[in-house]
Design an enzyme around this catalytic site. Structure first.
Site, PDB file in Angstrom:
ATOM      1  N   MET A  94       8.700   1.545  -1.742  1.00  0.00           N
ATOM      2  CA  MET A  94       8.781   2.993  -1.944  1.00  0.00           C
ATOM      3  C   MET A  94       8.411   3.353  -3.374  1.00  0.00           C
ATOM      4  O   MET A  94       7.746   4.363  -3.629  1.00  0.00           O
ATOM      5  CB  MET A  94      10.182   3.504  -1.600  1.00  0.00           C
ATOM      6  CG  MET A  94      10.520   3.422  -0.118  1.00  0.00           C
ATOM      7  SD  MET A  94      12.011   4.353   0.340  1.00  0.00           S
ATOM      8  CE  MET A  94      13.271   3.533  -0.627  1.00  0.00           C
ATOM      9  N   HIS A  95       8.833   2.541  -4.329  1.00  0.00           N
ATOM     10  CA  HIS A  95       8.484   2.789  -5.723  1.00  0.00           C
ATOM     11  C   HIS A  95       6.980   2.689  -5.946  1.00  0.00           C
ATOM     12  O   HIS A  95       6.397   3.483  -6.708  1.00  0.00           O
ATOM     13  CB  HIS A  95       9.213   1.800  -6.629  1.00  0.00           C
ATOM     14  CG  HIS A  95      10.555   2.283  -7.065  1.00  0.00           C
ATOM     15  ND1 HIS A  95      11.307   1.630  -8.005  1.00  0.00           N
ATOM     16  CD2 HIS A  95      11.278   3.361  -6.684  1.00  0.00           C
ATOM     17  CE1 HIS A  95      12.437   2.293  -8.196  1.00  0.00           C
ATOM     18  NE2 HIS A  95      12.444   3.330  -7.396  1.00  0.00           N
ATOM     19  N   ARG A  96       6.358   1.730  -5.316  1.00  0.00           N
ATOM     20  CA  ARG A  96       4.901   1.585  -5.461  1.00  0.00           C
ATOM     21  C   ARG A  96       4.188   2.855  -5.002  1.00  0.00           C
ATOM     22  O   ARG A  96       3.221   3.308  -5.627  1.00  0.00           O
ATOM     23  CB  ARG A  96       4.401   0.366  -4.681  1.00  0.00           C
ATOM     24  CG  ARG A  96       4.822  -0.961  -5.278  1.00  0.00           C
ATOM     25  CD  ARG A  96       4.260  -2.122  -4.470  1.00  0.00           C
ATOM     26  NE  ARG A  96       2.810  -2.187  -4.599  1.00  0.00           N
ATOM     27  CZ  ARG A  96       2.170  -2.913  -5.512  1.00  0.00           C
ATOM     28  NH1 ARG A  96       2.862  -3.626  -6.386  1.00  0.00           N
ATOM     29  NH2 ARG A  96       0.857  -2.938  -5.560  1.00  0.00           N
TER      30      ARG A  96
END
Length: 248
Positions: A228-230
């Protein structure tokens, strides 16, 4: 030995670990993370320790990631040290009592989530403010938080990213006690004293059993949160949101 972490024995069986980085307002800088990890590793092998009291500065328990850390993530360096903190907190062999006499937001509040008991202050502010910064929760928040407070409260905390006073969260499953800021440390110490009366082997076995479900939840969350951070940090507008949030 440490520069932004202070460790002392309070009483036999009770150690106090204090986050004390005035320069960075107790944000999770590389130095603070490195020293916190080292202190936890050192304390974990102390055979006399029965309970750890985790504190911050009087005004700020922990304010989450530094701007520098977020810039490195935005530039493509995805290895951020604060993501490593949840595991040693949950793996710590004896109970950790969090004393949140100051504000705690983002990763700072996740540190509290990884404690075994938590005392908060009525008028301090607490927030899972990740979405406000333009990205998704980290450090296992997506599984650890629902397990602690229930799905409804976890959704409210993470999706609204609003700032709550401790009194607003009293009785909602996050904190064991919510008291005036001046009483937080004494209340947490009373919990610690009651714990320290018990045999070490009982505390170790009980902590291991109680923490095992949370360790499993952390494993489930980390790879998904990383992905999700990517996605989030790959969006060009996130840098502007982060910069604007730090200026306000």
């Amino acid at each position: 030995m440490f520069q932004v972490i202070r460790v002392r024995e309070v009483e036999p069986g009770i150690a106090e670990l204090t986050l004390d980085d005035a320069e960075h307002e107790n944000r999770l800088s590389d130095r603070l993370c490195d020293e916190l990890l080292a202190a936890l590793a050192q304390l974990a092998v102390d055979p006399q320790l029965k309970v750890l009291l985790l504190r911050g500065r009087p005004e700020v328990f922990c304010a989450g990631a530094t701007m520098d850390a977020l810039r490195r993530v935005l530039s493509g360096t995805l290895h951020v040290k604060d993501l490593l903190l949840s595991r040693p907190m949950l793996d710590f062999p004896v109970p950790i009592v969090g004393a949140l006499e100051g504000h705690a937001v983002g990763g700072g509040l996740v540190l509290a989530l990884c404690c075994d008991l938590v005392v908060a202050a009525r008028n301090r502010r607490y927030s899972m403010n990740f979405a406000r910064m333009g990205f998704t929760p980290a450090m296992g928040t997506t599984t650890l938080l629902p397990a602690a407070v229930g799905a409804a409260t976890a959704a409210e905390l993470t999706l609204t990213a609003r700032y709550y006073k401790g009194a607003d969260l009293d009785g909602r499953g996050f904190f064991n006690a919510v008291v005036p800021a001046a009483e937080v440390v004494d209340t947490a110490l009373e919990y610690a004293r009651r714990i320290a009366e018990k045999p070490r082997h009982v505390l170790e076995l009980t902590k291991e059993s109680l923490a095992q479900p949370r360790r499993q939840l952390l494993r489930e969350a980390m790879s998904r949160e990383h992905l999700m951070h990517r996605v989030c940090f790959g969006r060009p507008e996130v840098a502007d949101i982060v910069a604007e949030t730090y200026l306000t």
